[in-house]
Design a protein around this motif. Structure first.
Motif, PDB file in Angstrom:
ATOM      1  N   LEU A 134     -18.684  54.244  46.147  1.00  0.00           N
ATOM      2  CA  LEU A 134     -19.650  53.172  45.864  1.00  0.00           C
ATOM      3  C   LEU A 134     -20.955  53.538  46.784  1.00  0.00           C
ATOM      4  O   LEU A 134     -22.026  53.145  46.164  1.00  0.00           O
ATOM      5  CB  LEU A 134     -18.992  51.892  46.305  1.00  0.00           C
ATOM      6  CG  LEU A 134     -18.031  51.457  45.485  1.00  0.00           C
ATOM      7  CD1 LEU A 134     -17.406  50.063  46.138  1.00  0.00           C
ATOM      8  CD2 LEU A 134     -18.556  51.037  44.132  1.00  0.00           C
ATOM      9  N   PHE A 135     -20.873  54.045  47.945  1.00  0.00           N
ATOM     10  CA  PHE A 135     -21.782  54.525  48.673  1.00  0.00           C
ATOM     11  C   PHE A 135     -22.825  55.524  47.804  1.00  0.00           C
ATOM     12  O   PHE A 135     -23.979  55.481  47.729  1.00  0.00           O
ATOM     13  CB  PHE A 135     -21.692  54.791  49.977  1.00  0.00           C
ATOM     14  CG  PHE A 135     -22.676  55.335  50.970  1.00  0.00           C
ATOM     15  CD1 PHE A 135     -23.582  54.509  51.516  1.00  0.00           C
ATOM     16  CD2 PHE A 135     -22.988  56.919  51.052  1.00  0.00           C
ATOM     17  CE1 PHE A 135     -24.685  55.041  52.059  1.00  0.00           C
ATOM     18  CE2 PHE A 135     -23.943  57.412  51.888  1.00  0.00           C
ATOM     19  CZ  PHE A 135     -25.074  56.514  52.340  1.00  0.00           C
ATOM     20  N   VAL A 136     -22.098  56.824  47.298  1.00  0.00           N
ATOM     21  CA  VAL A 136     -22.681  57.536  46.601  1.00  0.00           C
ATOM     22  C   VAL A 136     -23.134  57.246  45.470  1.00  0.00           C
ATOM     23  O   VAL A 136     -24.491  57.665  45.196  1.00  0.00           O
ATOM     24  CB  VAL A 136     -21.712  58.891  46.500  1.00  0.00           C
ATOM     25  CG1 VAL A 136     -22.383  59.856  45.528  1.00  0.00           C
ATOM     26  CG2 VAL A 136     -21.358  59.552  47.781  1.00  0.00           C
ATOM     27  N   ALA A 137     -22.830  56.292  44.802  1.00  0.00           N
ATOM     28  CA  ALA A 137     -23.340  55.588  43.714  1.00  0.00           C
ATOM     29  C   ALA A 137     -24.415  54.429  43.750  1.00  0.00           C
ATOM     30  O   ALA A 137     -24.640  54.065  42.734  1.00  0.00           O
ATOM     31  CB  ALA A 137     -22.155  55.008  42.785  1.00  0.00           C
ATOM     32  N   ARG A 138     -24.434  54.034  45.213  1.00  0.00           N
ATOM     33  CA  ARG A 138     -25.438  52.986  45.681  1.00  0.00           C
ATOM     34  C   ARG A 138     -25.017  51.563  44.822  1.00  0.00           C
ATOM     35  O   ARG A 138     -26.080  51.188  44.286  1.00  0.00           O
ATOM     36  CB  ARG A 138     -27.041  53.432  45.184  1.00  0.00           C
ATOM     37  CG  ARG A 138     -27.221  54.835  45.891  1.00  0.00           C
ATOM     38  CD  ARG A 138     -28.651  55.384  45.675  1.00  0.00           C
ATOM     39  NE  ARG A 138     -29.435  54.521  46.185  1.00  0.00           N
ATOM     40  CZ  ARG A 138     -30.126  54.846  47.626  1.00  0.00           C
ATOM     41  NH1 ARG A 138     -29.552  55.965  48.144  1.00  0.00           N
ATOM     42  NH2 ARG A 138     -30.866  54.101  48.092  1.00  0.00           N
ATOM     43  N   ASP A 159     -13.316  62.416  59.680  1.00  0.00           N
ATOM     44  CA  ASP A 159     -14.554  63.204  60.288  1.00  0.00           C
ATOM     45  C   ASP A 159     -15.588  63.235  58.976  1.00  0.00           C
ATOM     46  O   ASP A 159     -16.664  63.321  59.234  1.00  0.00           O
ATOM     47  CB  ASP A 159     -14.579  64.456  60.693  1.00  0.00           C
ATOM     48  CG  ASP A 159     -13.621  64.360  62.091  1.00  0.00           C
ATOM     49  OD1 ASP A 159     -13.457  63.348  62.681  1.00  0.00           O
ATOM     50  OD2 ASP A 159     -12.909  65.459  62.500  1.00  0.00           O
ATOM     51  N   ALA A 160     -14.959  63.347  57.782  1.00  0.00           N
ATOM     52  CA  ALA A 160     -15.885  63.464  56.620  1.00  0.00           C
ATOM     53  C   ALA A 160     -16.523  62.323  55.982  1.00  0.00           C
ATOM     54  O   ALA A 160     -17.384  62.254  55.217  1.00  0.00           O
ATOM     55  CB  ALA A 160     -14.855  64.458  55.671  1.00  0.00           C
ATOM     56  N   MET A 161     -16.052  61.244  56.503  1.00  0.00           N
ATOM     57  CA  MET A 161     -16.453  59.878  55.873  1.00  0.00           C
ATOM     58  C   MET A 161     -17.804  59.618  56.160  1.00  0.00           C
ATOM     59  O   MET A 161     -18.455  59.800  57.244  1.00  0.00           O
ATOM     60  CB  MET A 161     -15.604  58.583  56.404  1.00  0.00           C
ATOM     61  CG  MET A 161     -14.169  58.530  55.965  1.00  0.00           C
ATOM     62  SD  MET A 161     -13.749  58.368  54.191  1.00  0.00           S
ATOM     63  CE  MET A 161     -13.400  59.971  53.617  1.00  0.00           C
ATOM     64  N   LEU A 162     -18.664  59.130  55.089  1.00  0.00           N
ATOM     65  CA  LEU A 162     -20.082  58.852  55.227  1.00  0.00           C
ATOM     66  C   LEU A 162     -19.969  57.371  55.678  1.00  0.00           C
ATOM     67  O   LEU A 162     -20.908  57.092  56.765  1.00  0.00           O
ATOM     68  CB  LEU A 162     -20.764  58.966  53.877  1.00  0.00           C
ATOM     69  CG  LEU A 162     -20.775  60.524  53.125  1.00  0.00           C
ATOM     70  CD1 LEU A 162     -21.177  60.325  52.100  1.00  0.00           C
ATOM     71  CD2 LEU A 162     -21.622  61.303  54.113  1.00  0.00           C
ATOM     72  N   PRO A 213     -26.147  57.237  56.618  1.00  0.00           N
ATOM     73  CA  PRO A 213     -26.384  58.781  56.582  1.00  0.00           C
ATOM     74  C   PRO A 213     -27.534  59.039  55.740  1.00  0.00           C
ATOM     75  O   PRO A 213     -28.023  60.106  55.975  1.00  0.00           O
ATOM     76  CB  PRO A 213     -25.153  59.255  55.640  1.00  0.00           C
ATOM     77  CG  PRO A 213     -24.154  58.290  56.021  1.00  0.00           C
ATOM     78  CD  PRO A 213     -24.810  57.034  55.996  1.00  0.00           C
ATOM     79  N   ASN A 214     -28.067  58.133  54.912  1.00  0.00           N
ATOM     80  CA  ASN A 214     -29.373  58.284  54.421  1.00  0.00           C
ATOM     81  C   ASN A 214     -30.477  58.008  55.016  1.00  0.00           C
ATOM     82  O   ASN A 214     -31.807  57.991  54.813  1.00  0.00           O
ATOM     83  CB  ASN A 214     -29.342  57.537  52.839  1.00  0.00           C
ATOM     84  CG  ASN A 214     -28.326  58.436  51.831  1.00  0.00           C
ATOM     85  OD1 ASN A 214     -28.179  59.289  51.798  1.00  0.00           O
ATOM     86  ND2 ASN A 214     -28.094  57.145  50.949  1.00  0.00           N
TER      87      ASN A 214
END
Length: 285
Positions: free
Chosen positions: A192-196, A243-246, A256-257
């Motif tokens: 959902l974060f990547v898809a905004r 560790d990989a979670m945004l 992250p953005n």
């Protein structure tokens, strides 16, 4: 809870070491977590493992006439050992397990040549499921699985079917195993974060452009995670995931953005981490 990227990495790890070997013994140590009571665990003795695969979050040990299907639930995992003394990476099996060293074994599989693995439960409650069946689809959860977004055959039609017109919060839809296999709490936040997109917007409210972004994120996020997890020792996969979670598990940290701060939202007994600036138009849920 292990999700498709970590389970896929585990499956490939076990397949490399177990396919072609005979099962010397299968012992159930916590019977409430063994679900097919009419089948004696001893039926696996002498069977040769011909394949190890994944169905959503389930592991399928194909032993020819029988399949050992494992669900890790919230707290389960697998510890591999060679000759009962060392893990597959040359260290003491208990030491390699790190934080899971004190977790009780639910079941143990011994293989020809001395190697094998234990299924453990780290949650302090019974969350693991074990079945011996003739076909994986005899396990109710496997039979009901929806399409897997990392499957090359996953199509826009497969995506649209559980999304278009659904009056249900988007995060909940993504976690429905009957809609999309293998996605859980952590990766739904990441997708959902990547898809905004907001975790609480109803799927029916998405525009075509929103659905385009979600379809792309649903495919790329878990596929990229699978690529990143390959080759990581089993005892380090959980930390590698963290560790990989945004945004998942990162409430209070910068987006992250660079668009603000990650927030936490709890609803219906679950939680979501999201960036208001990226996902909800600045609205704090």
């Amino acid at each position: 809870m292990p999700e498709s990227p970590e389970v896929q990495a585990l499956v490939e790890f076990v397949a490399e070491r177990a396919v072609g070997r005979d099962i010397a013994g299968f012992e159930v140590l916590d019977y409430p977590e063994y679900k097919t009571r009419a089948v004696m665990p001893s039926v696996l003795a002498g069977c040769r493992i011909v394949a190890v695969s994944r169905h959503g979050k389930y592991v399928d040990i194909d032993a020819g006439e029988h399949h050992l299907v494992i669900s890790f639930g919230r707290g389960g995992w697998l510890v591999w050992h060679d000759d009962g003394e060392t893990d597959a990476h040359g260290g003491d099996a208990e030491e390699a397990a790190g934080a899971i060293v004190d977790a009780p074994a639910v079941a143990s599989v011994a293989l020809s040549g001395g190697s094998g693995f234990d299924v453990i439960d780290t949650g302090g409650y019974r969350s693991v499921g074990l079945w011996i069946v003739d076909r994986p689809t005899e396990v109710p959860g496997v039979a009901k699985l929806g399409p897997d977004p990392v499957d090359p055959a996953f199509s826009r039609e497969s995506f649209d079917r559980p999304i278009v017109g659904r009056r249900k919060q988007l995060k909940a839809v993504l976690q429905e195993q009957t809609s999309f296999a293998g996605i859980g709490n952590a990766y739904s936040d990441e997708i959902l974060f990547v898809a905004r997109l907001s975790p609480v917007i109803h799927a029916s409210e998405l525009s075509e452009e929103d659905r385009d972004r979600l379809f792309d994120a649903l495919r790329t996020v878990p596929r990229s995670a699978i690529d990143a997890r390959r080759g990581i020792p089993l005892d380090r996969l959980k930390q590698a995931k963290i560790d990989a979670m945004l945004v998942h598990g990162r409430a209070g940290e910068p987006c992250p953005n660079g668009d603000g701060t990650v927030h936490d939202f709890t609803f219906a007994g679950a939680s979501a981490q999201y960036c208001p600036e990226c996902q909800t138009g600045g609205v704090i849920l």
